[in-house]
Scaffold this motif. Structure first.
Motif, PDB file in Angstrom:
ATOM      1  N   GLN A  87       0.847  -1.184   0.000  1.00  0.00           N
ATOM      2  CA  GLN A  87       0.000   0.000   0.000  1.00  0.00           C
ATOM      3  C   GLN A  87       0.886   1.239   0.000  1.00  0.00           C
ATOM      4  OE1 GLN A  87      -2.901   0.000   3.072  1.00  0.00           O
ATOM      5  NE2 GLN A  87      -3.827   1.928   2.444  1.00  0.00           N
ATOM      6  N   TRP A  88       0.650   2.114  -0.989  1.00  0.00           N
ATOM      7  CA  TRP A  88       1.501   3.275  -1.143  1.00  0.00           C
ATOM      8  C   TRP A  88       1.083   4.420  -0.228  1.00  0.00           C
ATOM      9  CZ3 TRP A  88       5.860   2.630  -3.625  1.00  0.00           C
ATOM     10  CH2 TRP A  88       5.963   1.685  -4.656  1.00  0.00           C
ATOM     11  N   GLN A  89       2.074   5.090   0.362  1.00  0.00           N
ATOM     12  CA  GLN A  89       1.878   6.371   1.025  1.00  0.00           C
ATOM     13  C   GLN A  89       2.567   7.424   0.166  1.00  0.00           C
ATOM     14  OE1 GLN A  89       3.328   3.770   3.390  1.00  0.00           O
ATOM     15  NE2 GLN A  89       1.180   3.161   3.386  1.00  0.00           N
ATOM     16  N   LEU A  90       1.874   8.537  -0.033  1.00  0.00           N
ATOM     17  CA  LEU A  90       2.368   9.562  -0.940  1.00  0.00           C
ATOM     18  C   LEU A  90       2.456  10.905  -0.225  1.00  0.00           C
ATOM     19  CD1 LEU A  90       0.016   8.537  -3.862  1.00  0.00           C
ATOM     20  CD2 LEU A  90       2.425   7.945  -3.650  1.00  0.00           C
ATOM     21  N   VAL A  91       3.563  11.609  -0.447  1.00  0.00           N
ATOM     22  CA  VAL A  91       3.745  12.919   0.160  1.00  0.00           C
ATOM     23  C   VAL A  91       4.193  13.894  -0.914  1.00  0.00           C
ATOM     24  CG1 VAL A  91       4.986  14.270   1.872  1.00  0.00           C
ATOM     25  CG2 VAL A  91       4.366  11.902   2.376  1.00  0.00           C
ATOM     26  N   GLU A  92       3.414  14.962  -1.074  1.00  0.00           N
ATOM     27  CA  GLU A  92       3.746  15.993  -2.053  1.00  0.00           C
ATOM     28  C   GLU A  92       4.546  17.113  -1.400  1.00  0.00           C
ATOM     29  OE1 GLU A  92      -0.632  14.727  -2.865  1.00  0.00           O
ATOM     30  OE2 GLU A  92       0.617  15.262  -1.130  1.00  0.00           O
ATOM     31  N   SER A  93       5.361  17.776  -2.218  1.00  0.00           N
ATOM     32  CA  SER A  93       6.092  18.956  -1.748  1.00  0.00           C
ATOM     33  C   SER A  93       6.357  19.870  -2.930  1.00  0.00           C
ATOM     34  CB  SER A  93       7.417  18.557  -1.085  1.00  0.00           C
ATOM     35  OG  SER A  93       8.253  17.877  -1.992  1.00  0.00           O
ATOM     36  N   GLY A  94       6.650  21.139  -2.641  1.00  0.00           N
ATOM     37  CA  GLY A  94       7.080  22.059  -3.680  1.00  0.00           C
ATOM     38  C   GLY A  94       6.079  23.103  -4.101  1.00  0.00           C
ATOM     39  N   GLY A  95       4.891  23.100  -3.521  1.00  0.00           N
ATOM     40  CA  GLY A  95       3.923  24.121  -3.891  1.00  0.00           C
ATOM     41  C   GLY A  95       4.310  25.493  -3.370  1.00  0.00           C
ATOM     42  N   GLY A  96       3.561  26.501  -3.784  1.00  0.00           N
ATOM     43  CA  GLY A  96       3.828  27.855  -3.314  1.00  0.00           C
ATOM     44  C   GLY A  96       3.192  28.891  -4.205  1.00  0.00           C
ATOM     45  N   LEU A  97       3.623  30.132  -4.007  1.00  0.00           N
ATOM     46  CA  LEU A  97       3.117  31.261  -4.781  1.00  0.00           C
ATOM     47  C   LEU A  97       4.113  31.605  -5.876  1.00  0.00           C
ATOM     48  CD1 LEU A  97       1.182  33.709  -5.176  1.00  0.00           C
ATOM     49  CD2 LEU A  97       2.592  34.924  -3.482  1.00  0.00           C
ATOM     50  N   VAL A  98       3.623  31.791  -7.086  1.00  0.00           N
ATOM     51  CA  VAL A  98       4.487  32.131  -8.214  1.00  0.00           C
ATOM     52  C   VAL A  98       3.756  33.124  -9.107  1.00  0.00           C
ATOM     53  CG1 VAL A  98       3.689  30.170  -9.598  1.00  0.00           C
ATOM     54  CG2 VAL A  98       5.947  31.165 -10.046  1.00  0.00           C
ATOM     55  N   GLN A  99       4.503  33.980  -9.763  1.00  0.00           N
ATOM     56  CA  GLN A  99       3.902  34.950 -10.671  1.00  0.00           C
ATOM     57  C   GLN A  99       3.559  34.290 -12.007  1.00  0.00           C
ATOM     58  OE1 GLN A  99       6.572  38.305 -11.014  1.00  0.00           O
ATOM     59  NE2 GLN A  99       5.834  39.199  -9.109  1.00  0.00           N
ATOM     60  N   PRO A 100       2.581  34.824 -12.716  1.00  0.00           N
ATOM     61  CA  PRO A 100       2.276  34.304 -14.056  1.00  0.00           C
ATOM     62  C   PRO A 100       3.530  34.291 -14.932  1.00  0.00           C
ATOM     63  CG  PRO A 100       0.567  35.808 -13.359  1.00  0.00           C
ATOM     64  CD  PRO A 100       1.655  35.900 -12.323  1.00  0.00           C
ATOM     65  N   GLY A 101       3.688  33.206 -15.670  1.00  0.00           N
ATOM     66  CA  GLY A 101       4.877  33.029 -16.498  1.00  0.00           C
ATOM     67  C   GLY A 101       6.017  32.327 -15.793  1.00  0.00           C
ATOM     68  N   GLY A 102       5.897  32.164 -14.494  1.00  0.00           N
ATOM     69  CA  GLY A 102       6.951  31.527 -13.722  1.00  0.00           C
ATOM     70  C   GLY A 102       6.887  30.014 -13.744  1.00  0.00           C
TER      71      GLY A 102
END
Length: 125
Positions: A1-16
């Protein structure tokens, strides 16, 4: 059974650009698929990209084709989603999911069995 953890989100300007990572653990298969989904406020969840972890083959939704790229991190049970030329409509909570299938079929969105808790991506000036 897989456990999944996301990372790396945030605020970015358009085009970024942003880079999301999905770390998978607990499973024993070497052939499985990882998918990225997103859900904007008030909208239905949308499948973004799917990756075959054995072959490295991938598929992307038309809305992100040419801007988003999904790949394996070699030596790790981890998939990376590189997001470029971001638009305000890319804003949403991004979820990583996994399924015990060999390939990203035409119904890959329905093949996911395990889910992470998500990471928030906001594209705004």
């Amino acid at each position: 059974q897989w456990q999944l953890v996301e990372s790396g989100g945030g605020l970015v300007q358009p085009g970024g650009s942003l880079r999301l990572s999905c770390a998978a653990s607990g499973g024993t298969r070497t052939r499985y698929i990882i998918g990225w989904f997103r859900q904007a406020p008030g909208k239905e969840r949308e499948g973004v990209s799917c990756l075959e972890m054995m072959s490295g083959k991938s598929v992307h939704a038309d809305s992100v084709l040419g801007r988003f790229f999904i790949s394996r991190e070699l030596g790790k049970n981890s998939a990376v989603l590189e997001m470029n030329s971001l638009k305000p409509e890319d804003t949403g909570r991004y979820y990583c999911a996994a399924g015990d299938y060999y390939t990203c079929s035409s119904n890959w969105e329905d093949d996911m069995e395990y889910w992470g808790k998500g990471t928030l991506v906001t594209v705004s000036s």
